[in-house]
Design an enzyme around this catalytic site. Sequence first.
Site, short mmCIF file in Angstrom:
data_model
loop_
_atom_site.label_atom_id
_atom_site.label_comp_id
_atom_site.label_asym_id
_atom_site.label_seq_id
_atom_site.Cartn_x
_atom_site.Cartn_y
_atom_site.Cartn_z
N LYS A 113 -35.11 -29.57 -55.56
CA LYS A 113 -35.35 -31.07 -55.53
C LYS A 113 -33.95 -31.73 -55.19
O LYS A 113 -33.20 -32.31 -55.90
CB LYS A 113 -35.72 -31.40 -57.05
CG LYS A 113 -36.26 -32.67 -57.15
CD LYS A 113 -37.15 -32.72 -58.31
CE LYS A 113 -37.57 -34.11 -58.77
NZ LYS A 113 -38.35 -34.75 -57.85
N1 PMP Z 1 -43.67 -32.82 -54.94
C1 PMP Z 1 -42.78 -33.65 -54.77
C2 PMP Z 1 -42.20 -33.87 -53.43
C3 PMP Z 1 -42.11 -34.06 -56.28
O1 PMP Z 1 -41.11 -35.14 -55.88
C4 PMP Z 1 -42.40 -33.75 -57.12
C5 PMP Z 1 -41.90 -34.57 -58.49
N2 PMP Z 1 -40.78 -33.74 -58.91
C6 PMP Z 1 -43.63 -33.04 -57.52
C7 PMP Z 1 -44.13 -32.42 -56.22
C8 PMP Z 1 -44.37 -32.94 -58.65
O2 PMP Z 1 -43.37 -31.90 -59.57
P1 PMP Z 1 -43.46 -32.02 -60.90
O3 PMP Z 1 -44.83 -31.71 -61.23
O4 PMP Z 1 -42.48 -30.83 -61.39
O5 PMP Z 1 -42.77 -33.09 -61.46
#
Ligand code: PMP
Length: 301
Positions: A153
Amino acid sequence: MIPKTKKIWVDGRFVDWEKAKVHILTHSLHYGGGVFEGIRAYETERGPAVFRLKEHLKRLFFSSSVLGMKIPFSQKEIEKAIIDLIKINKVKQCYIRPLVIFGYGVMGLYPKKAPINVIISLWPWKKYLGKNLKVKISKFIRIHPRSTVVEAKICGHYVNSILASIEAKKEGFDEALLLDYKGFIAEGPGENIFLVKNKKIFTPKKGSILPGITRDTVITIAKQKLNLKVEEKEITLRELKNADELFFAGTAVEISPIVQVERTIISNGKEGEVTKKIRELYQRIVSGKEPRYLKWLKFIQ
Ligand code: PMP
């Protein structure tokens, strides 16, 4: 506007919201080489509780390792910082944003000698997107897995998400949906996508997506609690438009039904039955009402 809270945690200190600032020559501000997380704490009968904190912090440490950043705190220390910050700011529910950046001191594209700063902010943030979303297939493809490490991320990755969001909103849609470099469905700008067909659940397999923690939650509870079959696979646009139901899943959006893809109406323009079940179960879990999943909640105090 972001609703202000009292303090922001900066490198081990609780700093007044207004005073939490960085230098203009902060490395990450120039090149996007930072990493972050988005976590939520929910109101429960036993006070605020953070959902899947350990998994989020594990991903934060993984993301920083991809950029060769050595976080000068242990995972336990960051965990404690988040808990203390929730207490100090006296919030009942909030969105938590840990950020790790290359700080001020060097420029250039090899930031080996840059100081590492760790910042944690949080604020009450209820809904991210509305319900019954209309999505646009973006002309921008999701970042190529051989251009970067998509499972991390990393701040800079979100330029791709911003471009897709601007495009979608400009054309009157609620959210974008990005394809991968092979033309299969990847994900939204900040959330994963799920498809329901004949009571079975499908989601794009890993490879061109951020493997979300909510995605993992949905897969787990669909199998364990709702007795549904789940398959991770390559999904075509045609399959997407032929779905019985579609929904987004992510920490910020939680579970959000999609009712339109471009001009195609999905599930008669309403939230589908399976989506509703998953959304309601998710809400019960995060608010501490499902004993089996209390293990996913870190209660404050
Ligand atoms: N894809 C992207 C590109 C994101 O930014 C997020 C948010 N973190 C997610 C998927 C979903 O991830 P999570 O369920 O861990 O928040």
